[in-house]
Write a protein that holds these residues in place. Structure first.
Motif, PDB file in Angstrom:
ATOM      1  N   ARG A 118     -10.939  36.988  18.389  1.00 41.64           N
ATOM      2  CA  ARG A 118     -12.376  36.940  18.653  1.00 41.64           C
ATOM      3  C   ARG A 118     -13.151  37.781  17.646  1.00 41.64           C
ATOM      4  NH1 ARG A 118     -11.008  40.474  23.302  1.00 41.64           N
ATOM      5  NH2 ARG A 118     -11.695  42.598  22.792  1.00 41.64           N
ATOM      6  N   ASP A 119     -14.453  37.507  17.533  1.00 41.14           N
ATOM      7  CA  ASP A 119     -15.326  38.307  16.675  1.00 41.14           C
ATOM      8  C   ASP A 119     -15.330  39.752  17.171  1.00 41.14           C
ATOM      9  OD1 ASP A 119     -15.959  36.099  15.181  1.00 41.14           O
ATOM     10  OD2 ASP A 119     -17.854  35.702  16.236  1.00 41.14           O
ATOM     11  N   GLY A 120     -15.195  40.686  16.249  1.00 37.08           N
ATOM     12  CA  GLY A 120     -15.154  42.086  16.621  1.00 37.08           C
ATOM     13  C   GLY A 120     -13.848  42.482  17.268  1.00 37.08           C
ATOM     14  N   GLY A 121     -12.810  41.681  17.079  1.00 36.05           N
ATOM     15  CA  GLY A 121     -11.515  41.956  17.694  1.00 36.05           C
ATOM     16  C   GLY A 121     -10.684  42.949  16.907  1.00 36.05           C
ATOM     17  N   ILE A 122      -9.458  43.152  17.377  1.00 37.76           N
ATOM     18  CA  ILE A 122      -8.536  44.113  16.773  1.00 37.76           C
ATOM     19  C   ILE A 122      -8.207  43.695  15.342  1.00 37.76           C
ATOM     20  CG2 ILE A 122      -6.218  45.095  16.866  1.00 37.76           C
ATOM     21  CD1 ILE A 122      -6.302  44.600  19.923  1.00 37.76           C
ATOM     22  N   ARG A 123      -8.322  44.647  14.426  1.00 33.35           N
ATOM     23  CA  ARG A 123      -7.865  44.412  13.057  1.00 33.35           C
ATOM     24  C   ARG A 123      -6.750  45.422  12.729  1.00 33.35           C
ATOM     25  NH1 ARG A 123     -11.569  41.320  10.107  1.00 33.35           N
ATOM     26  NH2 ARG A 123      -9.862  41.098   8.598  1.00 33.35           N
ATOM     27  N   PHE A 124      -7.052  46.704  12.808  1.00 29.15           N
ATOM     28  CA  PHE A 124      -6.039  47.727  12.510  1.00 29.15           C
ATOM     29  C   PHE A 124      -5.464  48.289  13.798  1.00 29.15           C
ATOM     30  CE2 PHE A 124      -4.969  52.250  12.014  1.00 29.15           C
ATOM     31  CZ  PHE A 124      -3.967  52.153  11.062  1.00 29.15           C
ATOM     32  N   TYR A 125      -4.162  48.549  13.793  1.00 25.04           N
ATOM     33  CA  TYR A 125      -3.467  49.123  14.953  1.00 25.04           C
ATOM     34  C   TYR A 125      -2.462  50.161  14.480  1.00 25.04           C
ATOM     35  CZ  TYR A 125      -0.166  49.492  18.877  1.00 25.04           C
ATOM     36  OH  TYR A 125       0.641  49.955  19.883  1.00 25.04           O
ATOM     37  N   ALA A 126      -2.410  51.284  15.188  1.00 22.09           N
ATOM     38  CA  ALA A 126      -1.360  52.282  14.953  1.00 22.09           C
ATOM     39  C   ALA A 126      -0.924  52.822  16.309  1.00 22.09           C
ATOM     40  CB  ALA A 126      -1.859  53.422  14.069  1.00 22.09           C
TER      41      ALA A 126
ATOM     42  N   ARG B 223      -7.398  48.407   7.852  1.00 24.36           N
ATOM     43  CA  ARG B 223      -7.145  49.633   7.092  1.00 24.36           C
ATOM     44  C   ARG B 223      -5.784  49.497   6.420  1.00 24.36           C
ATOM     45  NH1 ARG B 223      -8.373  55.022  10.774  1.00 24.36           N
ATOM     46  NH2 ARG B 223     -10.112  54.226  12.034  1.00 24.36           N
ATOM     47  N   ASP B 224      -5.597  50.206   5.318  1.00 17.35           N
ATOM     48  CA  ASP B 224      -4.287  50.208   4.678  1.00 17.35           C
ATOM     49  C   ASP B 224      -3.279  50.932   5.566  1.00 17.35           C
ATOM     50  OD1 ASP B 224      -5.204  48.816   2.488  1.00 17.35           O
ATOM     51  OD2 ASP B 224      -5.684  50.636   1.351  1.00 17.35           O
ATOM     52  N   ASP B 225      -3.690  52.068   6.116  1.00 14.34           N
ATOM     53  CA  ASP B 225      -2.796  52.882   6.940  1.00 14.34           C
ATOM     54  C   ASP B 225      -3.578  54.109   7.397  1.00 14.34           C
ATOM     55  OD1 ASP B 225      -0.563  53.872   8.235  1.00 14.34           O
ATOM     56  OD2 ASP B 225       0.738  53.840   6.477  1.00 14.34           O
ATOM     57  N   LEU B 226      -2.950  54.924   8.245  1.00 18.74           N
ATOM     58  CA  LEU B 226      -3.459  56.258   8.511  1.00 18.74           C
ATOM     59  C   LEU B 226      -3.029  57.161   7.363  1.00 18.74           C
ATOM     60  CD1 LEU B 226      -2.514  56.690  12.296  1.00 18.74           C
ATOM     61  CD2 LEU B 226      -4.724  55.983  11.355  1.00 18.74           C
ATOM     62  N   ASP B 227      -3.818  58.195   7.079  1.00 18.67           N
ATOM     63  CA  ASP B 227      -3.369  59.145   6.061  1.00 18.67           C
ATOM     64  C   ASP B 227      -2.341  60.090   6.691  1.00 18.67           C
ATOM     65  OD1 ASP B 227      -4.656  61.393   7.308  1.00 18.67           O
ATOM     66  OD2 ASP B 227      -6.526  60.944   6.260  1.00 18.67           O
ATOM     67  N   PRO B 228      -1.620  60.881   5.899  1.00 20.02           N
ATOM     68  CA  PRO B 228      -0.546  61.733   6.447  1.00 20.02           C
ATOM     69  C   PRO B 228      -1.007  62.663   7.559  1.00 20.02           C
ATOM     70  CG  PRO B 228      -0.351  61.604   4.071  1.00 20.02           C
ATOM     71  CD  PRO B 228      -1.642  60.929   4.422  1.00 20.02           C
ATOM     72  N   GLU B 229      -2.211  63.227   7.418  1.00 17.41           N
ATOM     73  CA  GLU B 229      -2.706  64.135   8.452  1.00 17.41           C
ATOM     74  C   GLU B 229      -2.989  63.388   9.753  1.00 17.41           C
ATOM     75  OE1 GLU B 229      -3.905  63.942   5.371  1.00 17.41           O
ATOM     76  OE2 GLU B 229      -3.148  65.840   4.550  1.00 17.41           O
ATOM     77  N   GLU B 230      -3.543  62.189   9.641  1.00 16.42           N
ATOM     78  CA  GLU B 230      -3.821  61.387  10.834  1.00 16.42           C
ATOM     79  C   GLU B 230      -2.528  60.961  11.524  1.00 16.42           C
ATOM     80  OE1 GLU B 230      -8.023  59.236   9.467  1.00 16.42           O
ATOM     81  OE2 GLU B 230      -6.094  58.371   8.897  1.00 16.42           O
ATOM     82  N   ARG B 231      -1.535  60.560  10.736  1.00 16.77           N
ATOM     83  CA  ARG B 231      -0.242  60.177  11.308  1.00 16.77           C
ATOM     84  C   ARG B 231       0.380  61.348  12.059  1.00 16.77           C
ATOM     85  NH1 ARG B 231       2.094  55.415   9.043  1.00 16.77           N
ATOM     86  NH2 ARG B 231       4.157  56.179   9.648  1.00 16.77           N
ATOM     87  N   ALA B 232       0.354  62.522  11.432  1.00 21.87           N
ATOM     88  CA  ALA B 232       0.942  63.713  12.056  1.00 21.87           C
ATOM     89  C   ALA B 232       0.210  64.051  13.352  1.00 21.87           C
ATOM     90  CB  ALA B 232       0.902  64.889  11.085  1.00 21.87           C
TER      91      ALA B 232
END
Length: 218
Positions: A103-111, A134-143
């Motif tokens: 749907r419009d405005g639906g999920i694009r990035f997931y982590a 998004r390409d990915d979360l950055d290292p700080e976000e992942r941690a």
């Protein structure tokens, strides 16, 4: 994909923890708020993967509390202990036809960080979602997301342990609860003196849980 025996054991563990369809609890609401904040994501949730649905113990950015299992990205995320990411769900053949993605405005990035209990069972995820790829979360976000997932697991384990203690016979349960309440109160004072407001707020919730189980002495 988990084999039938492993999936049956996982579902049995989920049932044992008594989390499904329970009221909101501040400790978990705070966790999803922090997850959304540290990853700059509009949606975050603690998702528990049941046999035919995923149910949200806590969520921010969505108003519903569950989805059918065949529309669950989290059901894929619990297949390993690693953080599971999808850069653009609409471009991923596994997920592009899910209504929440299409749907419009639906999920694009997931982590999603799997929630692994002490017996190894993965009951669900702490996940963040964006409506832009998004390409990915950055290292700080992942941690940070992985740390918050560990905090979620610790809260689940403590919640279960408190419930188990309350189920002990007579004096054993009361002694355990009285000692726990005393130790938690001391810890709260120490955190307050150190100015640790966020941990203290979490601890206050735990103290309230213990106090609710204590039986007044006669």
């Amino acid at each position: 994909m988990l084999d039938a025996q492993s999936e049956a054991a996982r579902l049995a563990t989920l049932k044992e923890y008594g989390l499904l369809d329970t009221p909101a609890e501040r400790a978990f609401d705070v966790i999803v708020q922090e997850a959304a904040s540290v990853t700059n994501a509009p949606i975050a949730m603690i998702s528990l993967v049941d046999e035919d649905r995923q149910w949200f113990k806590a969520a921010i950015g969505v108003e519903h509390r569950e989805d059918p299992i065949d529309e669950s990205i989290c059901a894929h995320a619990i297949r390993s202990d690693e953080l599971f990411t999808v850069a653009d769900a609409r471009a991923d053949t596994r997920f592009r036809d899910i209504p929440a993605v299409a749907r419009d405005g639906g999920i694009r990035f997931y982590a999603g960080a799997p929630l692994r209990m002490r017996n190894g069972a993965r009951l669900g995820t702490l996940c963040v979602i964006d409506i832009a790829p998004r390409d990915d979360l950055d290292p700080e976000e992942r941690a940070a997301l992985e740390m918050l997932a560990r905090r979620t697991v610790a809260a689940f384990e403590l919640r279960r342990d408190i419930g188990d203690a309350a189920g002990l016979d007579g004096g054993d349960a009361q002694d355990w609860l009285e000692e726990s309440a005393d130790l938690l109160a001391r810890a709260a004072v120490a955190l307050d003196r150190a100015g640790a407001s966020a941990p203290a707020a979490h601890l206050e919730h735990v103290i309230a849980m213990v106090d609710a189980l204590r039986v007044p002495k006669g």
